[in-house]
Design an enzyme around this catalytic site. Structure first.
Site, PDB file in Angstrom:
ATOM      1  N   GLY A  17      -6.952  33.170   4.396  1.00 17.42           N
ATOM      2  CA  GLY A  17      -5.741  32.530   4.881  1.00 17.42           C
ATOM      3  C   GLY A  17      -5.155  31.326   4.284  1.00 17.42           C
ATOM      4  O   GLY A  17      -5.929  30.514   3.473  1.00 17.42           O
TER       5      GLY A  17
ATOM      6  N   THR B 140       0.760  32.215  -2.066  1.00 16.44           N
ATOM      7  CA  THR B 140       0.396  31.903  -0.492  1.00 16.44           C
ATOM      8  C   THR B 140      -0.492  30.669  -0.497  1.00 16.44           C
ATOM      9  O   THR B 140      -0.370  29.709   0.147  1.00 16.44           O
ATOM     10  CB  THR B 140      -0.621  33.134   0.023  1.00 16.44           C
ATOM     11  OG1 THR B 140       0.394  34.239  -0.115  1.00 16.44           O
ATOM     12  CG2 THR B 140      -0.963  32.671   1.285  1.00 16.44           C
ATOM     13  N   VAL B 141      -1.574  30.546  -1.555  1.00 15.47           N
ATOM     14  CA  VAL B 141      -2.658  29.425  -1.430  1.00 15.47           C
ATOM     15  C   VAL B 141      -2.011  28.389  -2.205  1.00 15.47           C
ATOM     16  O   VAL B 141      -1.949  27.382  -1.722  1.00 15.47           O
ATOM     17  CB  VAL B 141      -3.871  29.799  -2.073  1.00 15.47           C
ATOM     18  CG1 VAL B 141      -4.854  28.745  -2.292  1.00 15.47           C
ATOM     19  CG2 VAL B 141      -4.428  30.911  -1.375  1.00 15.47           C
TER      20      VAL B 141
ATOM     21  N   ASP C 257     -13.490  42.710  -3.563  1.00 16.69           N
ATOM     22  CA  ASP C 257     -13.258  41.205  -3.119  1.00 16.69           C
ATOM     23  C   ASP C 257     -14.941  40.796  -2.697  1.00 16.69           C
ATOM     24  O   ASP C 257     -15.152  39.711  -3.384  1.00 16.69           O
ATOM     25  CB  ASP C 257     -12.337  41.252  -1.966  1.00 16.69           C
ATOM     26  CG  ASP C 257     -12.352  39.611  -1.507  1.00 16.69           C
ATOM     27  OD1 ASP C 257     -11.656  38.825  -2.185  1.00 16.69           O
ATOM     28  OD2 ASP C 257     -12.944  39.442  -0.390  1.00 16.69           O
TER      29      ASP C 257
ATOM     30  N   LYS D  93     -17.644  37.881  -4.587  1.00 16.33           N
ATOM     31  CA  LYS D  93     -17.968  36.619  -3.994  1.00 16.33           C
ATOM     32  C   LYS D  93     -19.448  36.740  -3.746  1.00 16.33           C
ATOM     33  O   LYS D  93     -20.131  35.485  -4.132  1.00 16.33           O
ATOM     34  CB  LYS D  93     -17.517  36.655  -2.287  1.00 16.33           C
ATOM     35  CG  LYS D  93     -15.986  36.628  -2.346  1.00 16.33           C
ATOM     36  CD  LYS D  93     -15.537  36.508  -0.790  1.00 16.33           C
ATOM     37  CE  LYS D  93     -14.048  36.585  -0.877  1.00 16.33           C
ATOM     38  NZ  LYS D  93     -13.696  36.678   0.644  1.00 16.33           N
TER      39      LYS D  93
ATOM     40  N   GLU E  69     -14.780  25.813  -4.748  1.00 22.30           N
ATOM     41  CA  GLU E  69     -15.452  25.919  -3.360  1.00 22.30           C
ATOM     42  C   GLU E  69     -14.679  27.039  -2.530  1.00 22.30           C
ATOM     43  O   GLU E  69     -15.024  27.697  -1.882  1.00 22.30           O
ATOM     44  CB  GLU E  69     -15.255  24.713  -2.783  1.00 22.30           C
ATOM     45  CG  GLU E  69     -15.806  24.721  -1.389  1.00 22.30           C
ATOM     46  CD  GLU E  69     -17.578  24.911  -1.077  1.00 22.30           C
ATOM     47  OE1 GLU E  69     -17.905  25.928  -0.605  1.00 22.30           O
ATOM     48  OE2 GLU E  69     -18.197  24.137  -1.701  1.00 22.30           O
TER      49      GLU E  69
ATOM     50  N   GLU F 262      -3.559  43.521   1.973  1.00 18.92           N
ATOM     51  CA  GLU F 262      -2.519  43.560   1.021  1.00 18.92           C
ATOM     52  C   GLU F 262      -1.868  45.033   1.159  1.00 18.92           C
ATOM     53  O   GLU F 262      -2.291  46.004   1.718  1.00 18.92           O
ATOM     54  CB  GLU F 262      -3.050  43.376  -0.253  1.00 18.92           C
ATOM     55  CG  GLU F 262      -3.589  42.027  -0.631  1.00 18.92           C
ATOM     56  CD  GLU F 262      -2.715  41.003  -0.615  1.00 18.92           C
ATOM     57  OE1 GLU F 262      -1.416  41.357  -0.592  1.00 18.92           O
ATOM     58  OE2 GLU F 262      -2.998  39.721  -0.401  1.00 18.92           O
TER      59      GLU F 262
END
Length: 408
Positions: A298, A11-12, A196, A200, A124, A185
């Site tokens: 996203g 995806t990324v 998750d 972070k 980042e 997911e």
């Protein structure tokens, strides 16, 4: 000419390739030099893309090509990402990643190698997707002693809670909707159980306070036990429920860090962060509160942050960006006896006694909602040390007790 390589075309990774190749002239203008994606590493075949000729399946081709100066890692996970990134840094290549799991687990080690080799390790996109947060913390807030970080760092859980709050949607239905929209997911454990978000806040706390914080050190609780009843009671008390990430410094040099569902006052700006949006509040001694807000995930938002790091690396091929922290240790995350207030939902067949005990133990002035029909009572405690509140809760003769912290 600056040659780059992308490891991973999911995806990324596909978003990074689209920007790097599709916006090549724009990227070139930013760095004042030609730039080209030379390789894309993926075990799958992609035969009908405009850049299908760039795909390879052997990592060593990237590693041993001295022309490749910048490598993008967007494979995810620890293995083989850690070995690949470490090898690239040791070879003198700068690395950019969006891999929060990798940075949270191995950040200090990889940053040390980057420093020794005078190359960059930038990430980042690992915390807030398109939200610029790490660079502003390291540069724009460099004059501050940062002592507290509070945020909503997972768009999936925020979307689910928002559907429960606004549309009175049951948790399971809201989760299914999040999956249908691509926000969650197929296996949503990492999101709904707070893993998750934990990764972070580890990265933010490591950067903000200067020592590595490991996920295993952070008290983490997800949202799978939140019910519409909790949402309704919170609303009646003037709160909304959010999955809050928090880290703060103690006077003795240790820190507190947690991820947990929390009641947030409707007067607090974080209460209005809805849908898949994220918000991070950084508190420093000079700047006071600074908030960063935007889409936290996203394909293209995350890819845009990755490419921004690539541009930064290309501008600093012979110099390091100042972004680092030292190794942590076992006693660094203390999670001491904090001052807090609690939302408590208690239920007992002996309802009248429960009401009397609650008033006797917690006082007559607490905000309380009594529901004799279901033999339960919901209330907000006063602000006290967590240990004191725990002792009071033990005195309640209830069949079931549920607690959540209040953001104070």
């Amino acid at each position: 000419m600056v040659y780059t390589a992308i490891m991973g075309h999911g995806t990324v990774g596909s978003g990074v390739a689209q920007i790097m190749i599709g916006h090549e002239s724009l990227v070139k203008e930013k760095i004042k030099d030609d730039i080209e994606v030379k390789y894309i590493l993926d075990l799958r075949d992609f035969e009908r893309l405009p850049y299908s000729d760039k795909f390879i399946k052997d990592f060593n081709i990237i590693l041993n090509d001295d022309d490749v100066k910048i490598v993008v890692e967007v494979m995810g996970g620890i293995n083989p990402a850690f070995d690949f990134v470490k090898a690239c840094l040791e070879k003198g290549k700068s690395v950019v990643t969006s891999n929060k799991e990798l940075v949270a687990a191995k950040g200090a080690e990889l940053l040390k190698i980057a420093e020794e080799k005078n190359v960059n390790f930038l990430f980042e996109a690992s915390v807030g997707g398109a939200i610029p947060i790490l660079r502003p913390m390291a540069q724009c807030l460099a004059a501050n002693d940062i002592y507290k970080i509070t945020g909503i760092l997972n768009g999936t859980t925020n979307f689910i809670l928002n559907k429960m709050i606004v549309d009175n949607t049951d948790f399971d239905v809201a989760l299914k909707l999040a999956q249908e929209k691509g926000y969650a997911e197929r296996n949503p454990e990492s999101d709904i159980e707070g893993l998750d978000a934990c990764r972070k806040i580890c990265i933010l706390a490591s950067l903000g306070f200067g020592k590595h914080v490991y996920p295993s050190q952070v008290k983490t609780e997800g949202i799978s036990n939140i019910t519409l009843k909790d949402v309704e009671y919170a609303d009646n008390f003037g709160y909304v429920i959010k999955l809050i990430c928090y880290a703060s410094k103690n006077k003795n040099g240790t820190i507190n860090a947690y991820v947990r569902p929390t009641l947030v006052s409707k007067d607090n700006i974080l209460s209005s962060v809805n849908g898949v949006y994220n918000a991070i509040m950084v508190t420093g001694d000079a700047c006071d509160n600074v908030m960063f807000y935007g889409r936290g995930a996203g394909k293209m938002p995350t890819a845009s942050a990755v490419v921004a790091d690539v541009i930064d690396c290309a501008k600093h091929l012979t110099a390091r960006k100042f972004l680092s922290w030292s190794e942590g240790n076992d006693g660094y995350v203390e999670n001491g006896d904090e001052k807090t207030a609690l939302y408590i939902l208690a239920k007992s067949e002996n309802y009248d006694k429960l009401c009397l005990d609650t008033e006797k133990i917690f006082g007559k002035d607490i905000a309380v909602i009594k529901n004799k029909y279901s033999n339960e009572i919901a209330f907000i405690t006063g602000t006290e040390l967590n240990s004191v509140l725990e002792e009071k809760i033990k005195q309640l003769n209830a069949d079931s007790i549920k607690c959540m912290h209040i953001l104070i």
